[in-house]
Design a protein around this motif. Structure first.
Motif, short mmCIF file in Angstrom:
data_model
loop_
_atom_site.label_atom_id
_atom_site.label_comp_id
_atom_site.label_asym_id
_atom_site.label_seq_id
_atom_site.Cartn_x
_atom_site.Cartn_y
_atom_site.Cartn_z
N ILE A 149 10.39 1.75 8.17
CA ILE A 149 10.89 3.13 8.61
C ILE A 149 11.88 2.50 9.97
O ILE A 149 13.17 3.03 9.97
N ARG A 150 11.50 2.31 10.90
CA ARG A 150 12.17 1.66 12.38
C ARG A 150 13.32 0.60 11.71
O ARG A 150 14.14 1.13 12.17
N THR A 151 13.08 -0.04 10.74
CA THR A 151 13.96 -0.92 10.52
C THR A 151 14.97 -0.47 9.21
O THR A 151 16.33 -0.63 9.57
N LEU A 152 14.57 0.64 8.71
CA LEU A 152 15.89 1.22 7.84
C LEU A 152 16.52 2.07 8.94
O LEU A 152 18.01 1.80 8.20
N ARG A 153 16.58 2.76 10.09
CA ARG A 153 16.92 2.97 10.55
C ARG A 153 17.93 2.35 11.64
O ARG A 153 19.25 2.46 11.44
N GLU A 154 17.38 1.25 11.93
CA GLU A 154 18.00 0.43 12.85
C GLU A 154 18.62 -0.59 12.19
O GLU A 154 19.87 -1.46 13.17
N ASN A 155 18.73 -1.37 11.58
CA ASN A 155 19.23 -2.31 10.81
C ASN A 155 18.80 -2.43 9.35
O ASN A 155 18.35 -3.11 8.67
N PRO A 156 19.57 -1.06 8.48
CA PRO A 156 20.12 -1.63 6.83
C PRO A 156 19.82 -2.37 6.60
O PRO A 156 19.48 -2.42 5.03
N ALA A 157 20.66 -3.65 7.59
CA ALA A 157 20.89 -4.41 6.39
C ALA A 157 20.09 -4.93 6.46
O ALA A 157 20.25 -6.91 5.71
N SER A 158 19.32 -5.62 6.71
CA SER A 158 17.67 -6.30 7.31
C SER A 158 17.70 -6.83 5.68
O SER A 158 17.52 -5.55 4.62
N ARG A 159 16.93 -7.83 5.36
CA ARG A 159 16.62 -8.40 4.41
C ARG A 159 14.84 -8.64 4.54
O ARG A 159 14.50 -9.33 3.29
N ARG A 160 14.12 -8.31 5.52
CA ARG A 160 12.68 -8.59 5.29
C ARG A 160 12.64 -6.84 5.57
O ARG A 160 11.18 -6.17 6.02
N MET A 161 13.03 -6.33 4.58
CA MET A 161 12.50 -4.53 4.99
C MET A 161 12.05 -4.57 3.46
O MET A 161 11.35 -4.45 2.66
N LEU A 162 10.09 -4.42 3.71
CA LEU A 162 9.70 -4.39 2.96
C LEU A 162 7.82 -4.82 3.82
O LEU A 162 7.60 -4.75 4.49
N PHE A 163 6.89 -4.26 2.75
CA PHE A 163 5.59 -4.05 2.84
C PHE A 163 4.61 -5.12 2.07
O PHE A 163 5.18 -4.51 1.03
N HIS A 164 3.31 -4.96 1.79
CA HIS A 164 2.41 -5.30 0.58
C HIS A 164 0.89 -5.00 1.26
O HIS A 164 0.55 -5.02 2.27
N GLY A 165 0.17 -5.41 0.39
CA GLY A 165 -1.27 -4.87 0.10
C GLY A 165 -2.39 -6.24 0.20
O GLY A 165 -3.79 -6.43 0.06
N TRP A 166 -1.68 -7.36 -0.08
CA TRP A 166 -1.90 -8.55 -0.65
C TRP A 166 -2.61 -9.48 0.32
O TRP A 166 -1.89 -10.82 0.83
N ASN A 167 -3.96 -8.65 0.96
CA ASN A 167 -4.46 -9.55 2.38
C ASN A 167 -5.37 -9.94 1.88
O ASN A 167 -6.78 -9.89 1.84
N VAL A 168 -5.37 -11.61 1.61
CA VAL A 168 -5.57 -12.61 1.83
C VAL A 168 -8.04 -12.48 1.73
O VAL A 168 -8.94 -12.38 1.04
N ALA A 169 -7.53 -12.08 3.27
CA ALA A 169 -8.93 -12.08 4.45
C ALA A 169 -10.35 -11.55 3.21
O ALA A 169 -11.34 -11.01 3.63
N GLU A 170 -8.93 -9.46 2.81
CA GLU A 170 -9.85 -8.54 2.83
C GLU A 170 -9.77 -8.27 1.41
O GLU A 170 -10.56 -6.99 1.68
#
Length: 298
Positions: A149-170
């Motif tokens: 949300i912070r990036t959407l507001r402050e740097n909406p042209a970013s190509r790094r706006m993602l999240f994921h759940g595949w935490n290999v360790a867990e």
């Protein structure tokens, strides 16, 4: 213009006609294809709640709101009458105790008894834990949703706006590793928020409809929090399958003609992503065909 729901119905037909049949983790068996894409335009409030069967959209939205809390216990879900995660802890309880308890009795104990819920209602570090409290190798917890949300507001042209759940360790501690595992976002120059959801594995008859609704609800919330307008939802599936005990139901659904998609609106501007409630969502014009019943493979 062809109804967008035909993208989903065509997928059902493709899996039925040319899917690779094999034994799967559950032992039920599947017919599957690898790699698929559907696209839905959300820009005029129209949302992909399937009409060729009744989809209980409130259940899907409640699940998404639960993910956003970072929770991993089914007690809050059951108190909202959401039972879609019960199968996994119930199976563990029966296996470990030998007690052939009914699902109703198990769920009631989870609701009524906090100690029982703490012991038997946990799913491990599933979606919400990874989204809101990802444990880094430095021992710190990271809130991927807040960062997004912070990036959407402050740097909406970013190509790094993602999240994921595949935490290999867990992964090994999860009741079910994440199926809808990567959400990536894109903001157009005229302020539309697009989402691409990659789902590694999808139960096409039962799961996909809920995933479309959950992703849509999240996209509407994120757009509101960032001062944007909903754009396009792009869904990409990896292993797209029908369980072998769902084939007749899939044929029934394909035989039905889609009706107009409904509209979904947020009734108020929430203070933060953590402030939304199911009462904030309104769906208008939903007139689906009858529900289609099928068993969940665990």
């Amino acid at each position: 213009m062809r109804h967008p729901e035909y993208q989903y119905l065509d997928l059902l037909a493709q899996v039925l006609e040319s899917g690779d049949e094999r034994v799967d983790r559950t032992g039920v068996g599947t017919r599957s294809i690898f790699g698929a894409m559907v696209r839905f335009d959300l820009s005029n409030d129209t949302v992909p709640i399937l009409t060729t069967k009744r989809v209980y959209w409130k259940t899907a939205v409640k699940e998404m709101l639960w993910f956003l809390t970072g929770g991993t216990n089914i007690q809050p879900l059951l108190r909202e009458n959401v039972r879609i995660w019960t199968d996994w802890p119930l199976a563990a309880y029966r296996r470990e105790t030998g007690e052939n308890i009914t699902q109703e009795a198990f769920e009631q104990r989870i609701v009524d008894d906090d100690a029982f819920a703490t012991r038997w209602g946990e799913l491990g570090p599933v979606y919400g834990k990874q989204w809101r409290r990802w444990l880094g190798s430095d021992g710190e917890e990271y809130d991927q949703i807040a960062d997004l949300i912070r990036t959407l507001r402050e740097n909406p042209a970013s190509r790094r706006m993602l999240f994921h759940g595949w935490n290999v360790a867990e992964l090994g501690a999860m009741a079910l590793p994440p199926c809808h595992m990567v959400y990536q976002y894109h903001v157009t120059s005229d302020g539309r928020l697009n989402c691409l959801l990659f789902q590694r594995s999808v139960d096409l008859l039962l799961g996909a409809a809920f995933n479309y609704v959950g992703a849509t609800a999240l996209q509407l919330m994120l757009a509101q929090q960032a001062g944007l307008r909903p754009g396009e939802l792009v869904w990409v599936g990896g292993d797209v399958h029908l369980y072998l005990n769902h084939l007749d139901q899939a044929r029934e659904q394909i035989s039905r003609k889609p009706r107009p998609f409904p509209r979904m609106k947020l009734l108020r501007h929430a203070k933060s992503i953590d402030d939304y409630r199911i009462e904030d969502f309104e769906v208008e014009g939903y007139t689906p065909h009858a529900a289609i019943r099928a068993e969940v493979a665990v």
